[in-house]
Design a protein around this motif. Structure first.
Motif, PDB file in Angstrom:
ATOM      1  N   SER A  77       0.944  -1.163   0.090  1.00 25.34           N
ATOM      2  CA  SER A  77       0.324  -0.691   0.058  1.00 25.34           C
ATOM      3  C   SER A  77       0.763   1.043  -0.319  1.00 25.34           C
ATOM      4  N   ASP A  78       2.282   0.802   0.144  1.00 26.49           N
ATOM      5  CA  ASP A  78       3.233   2.129  -0.083  1.00 26.49           C
ATOM      6  C   ASP A  78       2.782   2.919  -1.024  1.00 26.49           C
ATOM      7  N   PRO A  79       1.664   4.566  -1.474  1.00 22.25           N
ATOM      8  CA  PRO A  79       2.203   5.425  -2.353  1.00 22.25           C
ATOM      9  C   PRO A  79       3.501   5.449  -3.378  1.00 22.25           C
ATOM     10  N   ASP A  80       4.561   5.855  -2.323  1.00 19.14           N
ATOM     11  CA  ASP A  80       5.843   6.045  -3.489  1.00 19.14           C
ATOM     12  C   ASP A  80       5.936   5.017  -4.233  1.00 19.14           C
ATOM     13  N   ALA A  81       5.943   3.249  -3.501  1.00 16.98           N
ATOM     14  CA  ALA A  81       6.410   2.217  -4.354  1.00 16.98           C
ATOM     15  C   ALA A  81       5.298   2.380  -5.325  1.00 16.98           C
ATOM     16  N   ALA A  82       3.995   2.440  -5.259  1.00 18.74           N
ATOM     17  CA  ALA A  82       3.521   2.020  -6.116  1.00 18.74           C
ATOM     18  C   ALA A  82       3.588   2.945  -7.494  1.00 18.74           C
ATOM     19  N   SER A  83       4.103   3.921  -7.370  1.00 21.14           N
ATOM     20  CA  SER A  83       3.993   4.703  -8.177  1.00 21.14           C
ATOM     21  C   SER A  83       5.378   4.100  -8.845  1.00 21.14           C
ATOM     22  N   LEU A  84       6.205   3.952  -8.105  1.00 24.42           N
ATOM     23  CA  LEU A  84       7.696   3.036  -8.723  1.00 24.42           C
ATOM     24  C   LEU A  84       7.188   1.319  -9.202  1.00 24.42           C
ATOM     25  N   ALA A  85       5.719   0.989  -9.306  1.00 24.92           N
ATOM     26  CA  ALA A  85       5.617  -0.428  -9.877  1.00 24.92           C
ATOM     27  C   ALA A  85       5.723  -0.235 -11.590  1.00 24.92           C
ATOM     28  N   PRO A  86       6.070  -1.296 -12.602  1.00 23.31           N
ATOM     29  CA  PRO A  86       6.381  -1.671 -13.719  1.00 23.31           C
ATOM     30  C   PRO A  86       4.914  -1.028 -14.302  1.00 23.31           C
ATOM     31  N   ALA A  87       3.523  -1.116 -14.430  1.00 17.40           N
ATOM     32  CA  ALA A  87       2.507  -0.536 -14.568  1.00 17.40           C
ATOM     33  C   ALA A  87       2.407   1.007 -14.389  1.00 17.40           C
ATOM     34  N   ALA A  88       3.089   1.500 -12.906  1.00 14.17           N
ATOM     35  CA  ALA A  88       3.102   2.965 -13.441  1.00 14.17           C
ATOM     36  C   ALA A  88       4.277   3.682 -14.001  1.00 14.17           C
ATOM     37  N   VAL A  89       4.785   3.226 -14.185  1.00 14.00           N
ATOM     38  CA  VAL A  89       6.153   3.672 -14.755  1.00 14.00           C
ATOM     39  C   VAL A  89       6.131   3.824 -16.735  1.00 14.00           C
ATOM     40  N   ALA A  90       5.347   2.515 -16.486  1.00  9.90           N
ATOM     41  CA  ALA A  90       5.105   2.817 -17.862  1.00  9.90           C
ATOM     42  C   ALA A  90       3.823   4.140 -18.659  1.00  9.90           C
ATOM     43  N   ARG A  91       2.934   3.885 -17.649  1.00  8.77           N
ATOM     44  CA  ARG A  91       2.233   5.176 -17.839  1.00  8.77           C
ATOM     45  C   ARG A  91       2.687   6.069 -18.538  1.00  8.77           C
ATOM     46  N   VAL A  92       4.360   6.581 -16.994  1.00 11.13           N
ATOM     47  CA  VAL A  92       4.452   7.836 -17.442  1.00 11.13           C
ATOM     48  C   VAL A  92       5.557   7.730 -18.272  1.00 11.13           C
ATOM     49  N   GLN A  93       5.827   6.647 -18.762  1.00  9.54           N
ATOM     50  CA  GLN A  93       6.383   6.753 -20.011  1.00  9.54           C
ATOM     51  C   GLN A  93       6.015   7.568 -21.290  1.00  9.54           C
ATOM     52  N   ARG A  94       4.732   6.982 -21.481  1.00  7.52           N
ATOM     53  CA  ARG A  94       4.252   6.670 -23.000  1.00  7.52           C
ATOM     54  C   ARG A  94       2.941   8.600 -22.392  1.00  7.52           C
ATOM     55  N   ARG A  95       3.174   9.548 -21.531  1.00  9.00           N
ATOM     56  CA  ARG A  95       2.576  10.114 -21.012  1.00  9.00           C
ATOM     57  C   ARG A  95       3.937  11.234 -21.793  1.00  9.00           C
ATOM     58  N   SER A  96       5.082  10.598 -21.027  1.00 10.58           N
ATOM     59  CA  SER A  96       6.208  11.599 -21.983  1.00 10.58           C
ATOM     60  C   SER A  96       6.692  12.174 -22.909  1.00 10.58           C
ATOM     61  N   VAL A  97       7.066  10.122 -23.923  1.00 11.61           N
ATOM     62  CA  VAL A  97       7.093  10.432 -24.647  1.00 11.61           C
ATOM     63  C   VAL A  97       5.972  11.092 -25.907  1.00 11.61           C
ATOM     64  N   TRP A  98       5.149  11.576 -25.724  1.00  6.98           N
ATOM     65  CA  TRP A  98       4.122  12.389 -26.104  1.00  6.98           C
ATOM     66  C   TRP A  98       4.599  14.148 -25.801  1.00  6.98           C
TER      67      TRP A  98
END
Length: 426
Positions: free
Chosen positions: A11-32
């Motif tokens: 349930s750690d929100p910081d750890a959740a933001s580092l989860a692979p799925a969350a990182v992948a979403r940030v990556q897609r947004r960053s590319v655009w």
């Protein structure tokens, strides 16, 4: 970024933001977001540089100094590449990219002031500051790779490179409306298009500051730190030999491209080509540089970085041979310029991806800045020496001489083979 934490931390929100799925979403947004910034940056840079030579001749009173505008921009790009990369390392891509565009914005204001005074030394300083915008534009391709995986790094990087096509085409074509707008508000002659530059750069700054959140580079650093802290298996290899080869390949391809491209208008003009034909040739060359970059990005992900670099060298070699033996035919020269752009694209996209994954997290931004520095300096020197070689042995001879860089890139390719990364114990 080839490392990803394997634990999501409950349930750690910081750890959740580092989860692979969350990182992948940030990556897609960053590319655009980066693609949007690249379009705006391309419009700003295209509108600025397209009249640079004319403005330099007008302010200096001597056409012999017209080439110094582009030289000043290139020198500014080279000098600011490393500081902007260092800033990215400390503060993130968002601050670095916005800072580069802000410096360029100051440069544009000084261009307008130098034209109004008039002052040629101030104009050259101003164009040097404009180079910061180009340095930021170059950095965006590396920013697209910060959170990418090995399987998508080439594709993500190439999407941002492709976005340059839109800005590169739109920018120069906005000079007419910009000039009319400038006259309407009483600006000095030839500076009207810089109003468009100001608007485009300001929008790019706002886009980076507002939308590039979370910062891809800072998030990538957190992912690596978290993986180390939790003893997650991470890739710890750093291969300076491979990184040096990647820097060499990108710089060599850029030098070959700039040397031949810079002299093509002069060669065609001397052989009776019209200005419209020359413009079409350069436009097709630019399309070759950017339009198919996603193809080369996907190719480098699937068949490998070195094979794609070698495909780029094959395209460059074909371009040089056609330019040399078909120099009397405008059609052959045009095809050569398209191939030249394609070879540059394949090498730059794949070489940039290779540099990123051959560098540890601690070395990555420094080497990326160094790559842009070397790339810009080689391009500037190539453009200067190309004129000397053209006057000495002609356009065909120039094409064969710069082929030495292609041969060197092919022969040194074994040094670009990456070794399996060392894995930390889980």
């Amino acid at each position: 970024m080839s490392t990803e934490p394997s634990q999501q931390g409950g349930s750690d929100p910081d750890a959740a933001s580092l989860a692979p799925a969350a990182v992948a979403r940030v990556q897609r947004r960053s590319v655009w977001v980066l693609s949007g910034g690249q379009i705006l940056g391309g419009v700003a840079f295209g509108a600025t540089v397209s009249l640079g030579a004319v403005l330099a001749a007008e302010v200096s009173g001597d056409e012999a100094f017209s080439g110094l505008a582009a030289a000043a921009v290139t020198l500014g790009t080279a000098l600011l590449a490393v500081p902007l990369a260092a800033l990215a390392r400390r503060r993130g891509r968002r601050v670095s990219l916005a800072s580069g565009m802000s410096i360029a914005l100051v440069g544009v204001a000084l261009v307008i002031l130098a034209a109004a005074l008039p002052s040629f030394p101030l104009l050259l300083v101003a164009f040097g500051l404009v180079g910061a915008g180009q340095a930021a534009n170059l950095q965006t391709r590396f920013a697209a790779a910060d959170l990418a995986t090995d399987a998508t790094r080439g594709r993500d990087l190439s999407i941002v490179v492709w976005a340059t096509t839109i800005g590169a085409v739109l920018g120069p074509n906005l000079t007419g409306p910009g000039e009319a707008l400038g006259r309407a508000v009483g600006m000095p002659a030839l500076t009207g298009p810089y109003l468009i530059t100001v608007v485009a750069q300001a929008l790019a700054i706002l886009l980076y500051l507002i939308a590039l959140r979370p910062d891809p580079l800072l998030l990538a650093q957190r992912v690596v730190a978290a993986a180390r802290a939790t003893a997650t298996a991470i890739a710890t290899s750093d291969d300076p030999v491979v990184a040096r080869y990647a820097i060499f390949a990108v710089a060599a391809a850029h030098g070959v491209m700039v040397s031949v491209m810079a002299m093509t208008p002069v060669h065609l003009l001397h052989h009776g080509a019209s200005l419209s034909i020359i413009g079409l040739t350069i436009s097709l060359h630019i399309a070759g540089m950017y339009a198919l970059s996603p193809v080369f990005g996907i190719l480098s992900d699937r068949v490998g970085r070195i094979p794609t670099i070698l495909i780029g060298q094959l395209l460059l070699a074909a371009a040089l041979v056609m330019a040399s033996f078909g120099q009397e035919q405008t059609g052959a020269v045009t095809v050569a310029l398209v191939l030249l752009g394609l070879g540059w694209s394949a090498t730059t996209v794949s070489g940039s991806a290779l540099l990123t994954e051959a560098s540890s997290e601690a070395q990555r931004t420094r080497r990326q800045g160094l790559s842009d520095l070397v790339m810009s300096l080689v391009g500037a020197v190539g453009a200067i020496l190309a004129g000397v070689v053209l006057a000495w042995i002609g356009y065909g001879g120039l094409a064969l001489v710069v082929g030495v860089a292609v041969v060197a890139t092919v022969l040194l390719a074994p040094f670009g083979r990456t070794r399996p990364p060392l894995e930390a114990a889980a």
